[in-house]
Design an enzyme around this catalytic site. Structure first.
Site, short mmCIF file in Angstrom:
data_model
loop_
_atom_site.label_atom_id
_atom_site.label_comp_id
_atom_site.label_asym_id
_atom_site.label_seq_id
_atom_site.Cartn_x
_atom_site.Cartn_y
_atom_site.Cartn_z
CB SER A 183 56.13 26.03 54.04
OG SER A 183 56.43 26.65 55.27
CD GLU A 184 56.42 31.24 52.24
OE1 GLU A 184 57.02 32.27 52.60
OE2 GLU A 184 56.46 30.81 51.09
CB ALA A 185 49.04 27.92 52.73
#
Length: 971
Positions: free
Chosen positions: A883-885
């Site tokens: 998610s965070e990429a």
């Protein structure tokens, strides 16, 4: 009160009801009738979650008063479009096109799309997008692309050009599920409006339940409380109790929330946040009391009668104000700058000043200063909690939480209830993107339940929630960067200031992010950097997707473009020359865990060349086009002591039960857990309908950890592998076949097995040194290269993102639709962050619209995501995090593209049309746009010298040292 009996034709049936025509909205009436598929998000008609069809037209029912609705009008809600056993093509398409994530907005989109297809069953993609723009339908999860896909697929069925089977994903016959687009287990309830979110749970609580509303004075950012006057409020109709800090303490609570600090350089020794303010208001959203009454309306009316006498105190609303030498301490026990983290590498380790010498002696060098905004999460669903004592006398919370177990730790002993007698259950829930990692809302509801000993529902208006919940920390940075004649970077210098708002919780972890992600994933031989974090009187900093790294990339990726321009090198080529190759190190002096950088750039190169050529060909004086790049990525897991536990159980009738805390906030906690379970039990030939997920209840599920830090699929997946191996070992007969449930019972063999995975099993992990920043805290990273293509209107300064492309490495994909959804959603947040999102003016930024949320026409339909699936060595089945990429650095690609298009470099986000137009006017007059220069505290090199002269002792290998009863690790 004058009520009215009224009839409406609802979903084809004439129905009678009683209403208050002056007060009730159409949404209120229908939800009271049990039609809770109509969701209320913003409550101000700007999010579209309450969409329904009134006499053939889509309306936002939360702002349509019933007095303005004619009797016997025809109303269609999501329940009238399709049911779980008789789905409309739109509902099928939403499920199968990945258009459902958290699902809170899905009924509103489906209702709006249904009305469109009634008028035009052969729309173009742009007509679909314009329709949703017109009706203000917001999705914060998907980035809209998969929603348009679903409408186009459903339209084919409506026109008779395709069948339901044609748009339904067919399960593979070979039982090879991993990586495939299996439909989310919770999708059916979401597309039919039958999923009961927090406000729906409240409507269905027992009749004796009480209702709570917080008293949020919103009179100042910083004030001394002289008196909290509840006398008039306590006499209001229906009031049962007004809870202040005094009542909570009388009931046995401490009123002090637990805070875990870990950094050796933190100056915070006393938890700073109270459940209910006692002597001071520290920020605009603070709560001083909770009113408990028989109805929500009575509670709200009484809350408005609570009077707070106060004395105004100096307000420091930004980092720059709070760190001035004459600024008073916001919390008396600690300086406003409460923690620092240095980053030293190469000659910087010997003498930080030598980094400055290298920069001065290099062929090319540049400097810049940058500001990133206080980004609001802007989830469509707000905040609502139910608190009650369950059958075992546990104080139970039903809520939105990204970590049901970590919430217990953060509550601590604030309520006077032992941790062993508290229980947290996650409701079906809308997106959070980080704000629900905090338990400040739980303790408000808990205080009401503890004092009254009754079940309590606490629900916030969207504006209350918006001011109460935390935000992404704003940042300020100064930097210099240098390279040689060949464009190889020689040294970097940076100084960060993070504004953590009124409370310090988690800030000492936040400042470790620049030490890892400033100039990620490049090889920079010499570094001198410092990250500082300070308290201010604005909203407190909390988790938000890619936590802490977007601020670092705001500086780093802009500096890469600036230095490339100074050296006369194409920005793609400049990055190619400086990405880390095998064995080269990050700025924290450790090798990267993986080296996919060259392959990712090779994939992007032809796409970049095409974009640049197209931008040149289509640029006009009126509409200038540009292309921008940014590298990004994020850590996977919380670090060396992170662990997760799950359980697998064989059950009757060929079923298997999976127990975990894979908290699902739209990212796919349901389907992620399903994919991992299917893959772990693959030798048994288990099919999706044989698995029942039992999740996110601290009474019955083991602790798999929180859903954050891109950790859950990695950690829970490895634990699931272990549990699966244990279960299959127990089921395996001597001949290699497997026992049934009945055979296990008959032979007295246990049927349930836990698996625990800890990062302590991965060699070589080490925390960041508080004196140098050297360390290797996590076993994996995600990597992403972003490319934004924009068009700038030179007359107005308005920027339109035309296309966005990302090439990533998130390991082996577990569920392609879920990962794509995270990609598109993260990119949409990044675009909003770059251009419009802000929570700075508390009087203006009160809802999603005024806070700059991107609507569908603000996000390009052309989003291309290319997954370079390099199996991760330590992750389950080759998977990593995801998610965070996708929200780490895409905003800088947009900012770089604006500069490439029109020459305007925006140093202080957001890049509004007004700023760009002003920049164009400066350039037209022959001027130069100069970066600001920020005072962030003491001189960078003086501070680094002081740290070198006064090193602190490195703590134990446990990453987080708890302070205060019940405190647990944070992030």
């Amino acid at each position: 009160m004058k009520l009215r009996k009224m009839w409406l034709n609802i979903n084809g049936v004439n129905r009678m009801f009683i209403c208050n025509p002056e007060k009730d909205s159409l949404a209120d009436v229908l939800r009271r009738m049990g039609l809770t598929g109509t969701k209320i998000g913003c409550g101000t008609g700007v999010c579209g979650s309450c969409s329904m069809i009134l006499d053939g037209e889509v309306i936002r029912s939360c702002v349509r008063k019933i007095k303005a609705v004619k009797e016997y009008s025809k109303v269609i809600t999501i329940e009238g479009i399709g049911t779980p056993t008789n789905l409309h093509p739109l509902q099928v398409a939403f499920m199968n096109c990945g258009a459902v994530q958290c699902g809170f907005c899905s009924p509103g989109f489906i209702v709006a799309a249904y009305a469109l297809l009634q008028k035009n069953n052969n729309p173009t993609r742009n007509e679909v997008r314009q329709w949703f723009q017109k009706h203000r339908n917001i999705c914060r999860c998907t980035g809209y692309k998969q929603i348009v896909d679903a409408v186009m697929a459903a339209a084919k069925v409506v026109r008779g050009e395709a069948s339901i089977e044609d748009i339904t994903y067919q399960l593979p016959k070979d039982n090879e599920y991993y990586g495939k687009p299996l439909v989310r287990p919770t999708a059916l309830a979401k597309v039919t409006g039958t999923a009961d979110y927090g406000d729906d749970q409240e409507l269905k609580m027992p009749a004796e339940s009480l209702h709570a509303v917080m008293v949020q004075p919103r009179v100042a950012h910083h004030a001394k409380i002289l008196k909290i006057d509840t006398e008039e409020a306590s006499k209001m109709p229906g009031v049962v109790k007004i809870v202040t800090h005094k009542e909570l303490k009388e009931a046995g609570g401490t009123n002090v929330m637990a805070e875990g600090q870990f950094h050796e350089r933190t100056t915070v020794m006393v938890p700073s946040r109270k459940v209910l303010c006692e002597d001071r208001i520290y920020r605009y959203g603070d709560a001083v009391a909770v009113v408990v009454a028989d109805t929500k309306d009575h509670a709200r009316d009484a809350a408005n009668k609570v009077k707070v006498e106060f004395e105004q105190l100096p307000e420091y609303l930004s980092y720059l104000e709070a760190v001035m030498p004459d600024a008073m301490r916001i919390h008396e026990d600690t300086p406003n700058i409460f923690c620092i983290q240095p980053t030293l590498k190469g000659v910087g380790l010997e003498d930080a000043n030598k980094v400055a010498e290298v920069i001065d002696e290099s062929v090319y060098s540049i400097e810049g200063s940058f500001h990133s905004t206080r980004e609001p999460h802007l989830s469509v669903e707000g905040d609502t909690i139910q608190a009650y004592f369950d059958e075992d006398d546990n104080l139970t919370f039903q809520c939105k939480s990204q970590g049901v177990y970590s919430s217990l730790g953060r509550i601590g002993d604030s309520l006077g209830v032992p941790k062993s007698k508290m229980r947290v259950i996650m409701n079906p829930t809308g997106g959070s993107f980080g704000w629900s990692t905090n338990a400040g809302d739980l303790v408000l509801a808990g205080a009401a339940a503890v004092v009254t000993k009754m079940p309590v529902a606490l629900s916030m208006t969207y504006e209350e929630h918006h001011h109460y919940s935390g935000k992404r920390c704003p940042s300020y940075s100064n930097a210099r960067l240098a390279c040689d004649a060949n464009g190889k970077i020689t040294a970097a210098e940076f100084d960060f200031g993070y504004d953590h708002g009124a409370y310090s919780w988690g800030g000492d972890d936040l400042i470790t992010k620049p030490a890892r992600f400033a100039f990620f994933p490049y090889n920079i031989p010499n570094v001198a950097g410092l990250s500082r974090i300070a308290n201010t009187n604005h909203n407190y900093g909390t988790a938000y997707r890619a936590y802490g790294s977007p601020q670092a990339y705001t500086m780093g990726e802009a500096m890469m473009d600036l230095l490339a321009e100074k050296a006369g090198i194409d920005p793609f080529e400049f990055r190619w020359r400086n990405i880390a190759r095998e064995g080269e190190t990050n700025i924290n002096s450790y090798p990267f865990r993986q080296y996919p950088m060259e392959k990712i750039m090779e994939i992007m190169k032809p796409l970049y060349d095409h974009a640049v050529a197209e931008a040149k060909a289509k640029t006009t004086p009126e509409k200038r086009r540009g292309v921008g790049l940014s590298w990004g990525g994020f850590n996977v897991t919380e670090g060396g002591t992170d662990k997760a536990t799950v359980a697998l159980e064989i059950a009757p009738n060929g079923m298997f039960y999976k127990y975990d805390t894979y908290q699902n906030l739209g990212q796919g906690g349901d389907v992620g857990s399903l994919m991992l379970t299917l893959e772990s039990l693959k030798p048994l030939g288990v099919k999706p309908d044989q698995i029942r997920l039992i999740q996110n209840d601290t009474k019955i599920t083991p602790d798999s950890g929180m859903s954050g830090a891109s950790r859950t699929h990695f950690m829970s997946g490895n634990a699931t592998k272990i549990a699966g191996e244990k279960l299959m070992d127990a089921m395996r007969k001597p001949d290699g076949s497997y026992r049934t449930y009945e055979e296990m019972i008959a032979e007295g063999i246990p049927t349930k097995y836990e698996g625990t995975f800890s990062n302590t099993s991965i060699p070589g992990l080490s925390r960041l040194d508080p004196n140098t920043g050297i360390g290797d805290p996590t076993p994996a990273y995600t990597y992403i290269l972003n490319m934004a293509e924009v068009e700038v209107d030179t007359a107005t300064g308005k920027t339109t993102v035309l296309r966005f492309t990302a090439v990533d490495d998130v390991g082996k994909i577990g569920n392609i639709d879920a990962v794509n959804g995270q990609a598109y959603g993260g990119i949409s947040h990044a675009i909003g962050f770059a251009l419009s999102e802000n929570y700075d003016d508390v009087k203006k930024h009160t809802n999603p619209l005024t806070s700059g949320v991107p609507y569908i026409m603000d996000i390009p339909d052309e989003i291309e995501v290319v997954h370079y699936e390099r199996p991760d060595e330590a992750g389950p089945f080759g998977s990593s995090g995801a998610s965070e990429a996708f929200q780490s650095s895409g905003h800088v690609a947009v900012l770089n593209a604006i500069h490439n298009a029109c020459g305007v470099r925006v140093y202080e986000m957001p890049a509004t049309a007004e700023k760009i137009k002003a920049g164009l006017e400066i350039l037209a007059k022959g001027g130069k746009i100069m970066p600001p220069k920020y005072f962030l505290g003491s001189d960078l090199y003086e501070e680094l010298e002081n740290i070198k002269a006064n090193p602190v002792k490195v703590g134990a290998e446990d990453y987080f040292v708890p302070l205060g009863t019940g405190a647990e690790k944070f992030f």
